[in-house]
Design a protein around this motif. Sequence first.
Motif, PDB file in Angstrom:
ATOM      1  N   MET A   1      26.240 -29.556  -1.364  1.00  0.00           N
ATOM      2  CA  MET A   1      24.824 -29.658  -1.689  1.00  0.00           C
ATOM      3  C   MET A   1      24.207 -28.266  -1.679  1.00  0.00           C
ATOM      4  O   MET A   1      24.485 -27.467  -0.812  1.00  0.00           O
ATOM      5  CB  MET A   1      24.121 -30.522  -0.640  1.00  0.00           C
TER       6      MET A   1
ATOM      7  N   GLU B   1      26.715 -34.639   3.295  1.00  0.00           N
ATOM      8  CA  GLU B   1      27.126 -33.723   2.227  1.00  0.00           C
ATOM      9  C   GLU B   1      28.445 -34.162   1.596  1.00  0.00           C
ATOM     10  O   GLU B   1      28.610 -34.106   0.377  1.00  0.00           O
ATOM     11  CB  GLU B   1      27.234 -32.298   2.763  1.00  0.00           C
TER      12      GLU B   1
ATOM     13  N   ALA C   1      27.817 -37.128  -0.674  1.00  0.00           N
ATOM     14  CA  ALA C   1      27.194 -36.690  -1.927  1.00  0.00           C
ATOM     15  C   ALA C   1      28.243 -36.059  -2.847  1.00  0.00           C
ATOM     16  O   ALA C   1      28.248 -36.301  -4.058  1.00  0.00           O
ATOM     17  CB  ALA C   1      26.063 -35.710  -1.644  1.00  0.00           C
ATOM     18  N   HIS C   2      29.140 -35.269  -2.277  1.00  0.00           N
ATOM     19  CA  HIS C   2      30.203 -34.634  -3.061  1.00  0.00           C
ATOM     20  C   HIS C   2      31.133 -35.696  -3.657  1.00  0.00           C
ATOM     21  O   HIS C   2      31.495 -35.621  -4.842  1.00  0.00           O
ATOM     22  CB  HIS C   2      30.988 -33.661  -2.187  1.00  0.00           C
ATOM     23  N   GLU C   3      31.520 -36.684  -2.852  1.00  0.00           N
ATOM     24  CA  GLU C   3      32.397 -37.744  -3.336  1.00  0.00           C
ATOM     25  C   GLU C   3      31.728 -38.540  -4.453  1.00  0.00           C
ATOM     26  O   GLU C   3      32.375 -38.926  -5.430  1.00  0.00           O
ATOM     27  CB  GLU C   3      32.804 -38.671  -2.193  1.00  0.00           C
ATOM     28  N   LYS C   4      30.432 -38.771  -4.336  1.00  0.00           N
ATOM     29  CA  LYS C   4      29.692 -39.491  -5.369  1.00  0.00           C
ATOM     30  C   LYS C   4      29.714 -38.704  -6.682  1.00  0.00           C
ATOM     31  O   LYS C   4      29.921 -39.268  -7.751  1.00  0.00           O
ATOM     32  CB  LYS C   4      28.252 -39.728  -4.915  1.00  0.00           C
ATOM     33  N   THR C   5      29.538 -37.391  -6.582  1.00  0.00           N
ATOM     34  CA  THR C   5      29.569 -36.531  -7.773  1.00  0.00           C
ATOM     35  C   THR C   5      30.938 -36.586  -8.433  1.00  0.00           C
ATOM     36  O   THR C   5      31.039 -36.709  -9.662  1.00  0.00           O
ATOM     37  CB  THR C   5      29.221 -35.081  -7.397  1.00  0.00           C
ATOM     38  N   ILE C   6      31.988 -36.512  -7.634  1.00  0.00           N
ATOM     39  CA  ILE C   6      33.356 -36.570  -8.162  1.00  0.00           C
ATOM     40  C   ILE C   6      33.586 -37.901  -8.869  1.00  0.00           C
ATOM     41  O   ILE C   6      34.146 -37.932  -9.974  1.00  0.00           O
ATOM     42  CB  ILE C   6      34.397 -36.377  -7.024  1.00  0.00           C
ATOM     43  N   LYS C   7      33.161 -39.006  -8.268  1.00  0.00           N
ATOM     44  CA  LYS C   7      33.358 -40.323  -8.879  1.00  0.00           C
ATOM     45  C   LYS C   7      32.605 -40.423 -10.205  1.00  0.00           C
ATOM     46  O   LYS C   7      33.109 -40.998 -11.165  1.00  0.00           O
ATOM     47  CB  LYS C   7      32.910 -41.430  -7.929  1.00  0.00           C
ATOM     48  N   GLN C   8      31.400 -39.881 -10.261  1.00  0.00           N
ATOM     49  CA  GLN C   8      30.629 -39.905 -11.499  1.00  0.00           C
ATOM     50  C   GLN C   8      31.333 -39.101 -12.586  1.00  0.00           C
ATOM     51  O   GLN C   8      31.396 -39.526 -13.742  1.00  0.00           O
ATOM     52  CB  GLN C   8      29.218 -39.362 -11.264  1.00  0.00           C
ATOM     53  N   GLN C   9      31.870 -37.950 -12.217  1.00  0.00           N
ATOM     54  CA  GLN C   9      32.581 -37.121 -13.191  1.00  0.00           C
ATOM     55  C   GLN C   9      33.830 -37.834 -13.700  1.00  0.00           C
ATOM     56  O   GLN C   9      34.136 -37.796 -14.890  1.00  0.00           O
ATOM     57  CB  GLN C   9      32.953 -35.778 -12.572  1.00  0.00           C
TER      58      GLN C   9
END
Length: 85
Positions: A1, A52, A55-63
Amino acid sequence: MTDELKFEVGGVYKNMKGPFEVVSIHRDDMVIRWGNGTEITTTVNLQKRIIERMAHEKTIKQQQAEKLKKAKAPKKKKAAPAKKK
């Protein structure tokens, strides 16, 4: 973040167990309470790292979902070049 996470007494945040309220903060420790009434004393740094990481894992899953969606999208065929006479 990129934004610095600051906990505030009375603030509601979410960790792996779900949403919790910050009951008190004293130096590096804080007391948090989940909706079922369970309270624990934990460190500010630990909760910050958990949030944090989530949030990082959520970003990776979205990508990954975006890549999969693009891979499944029908490919546009290129038009055949016009024949010369």
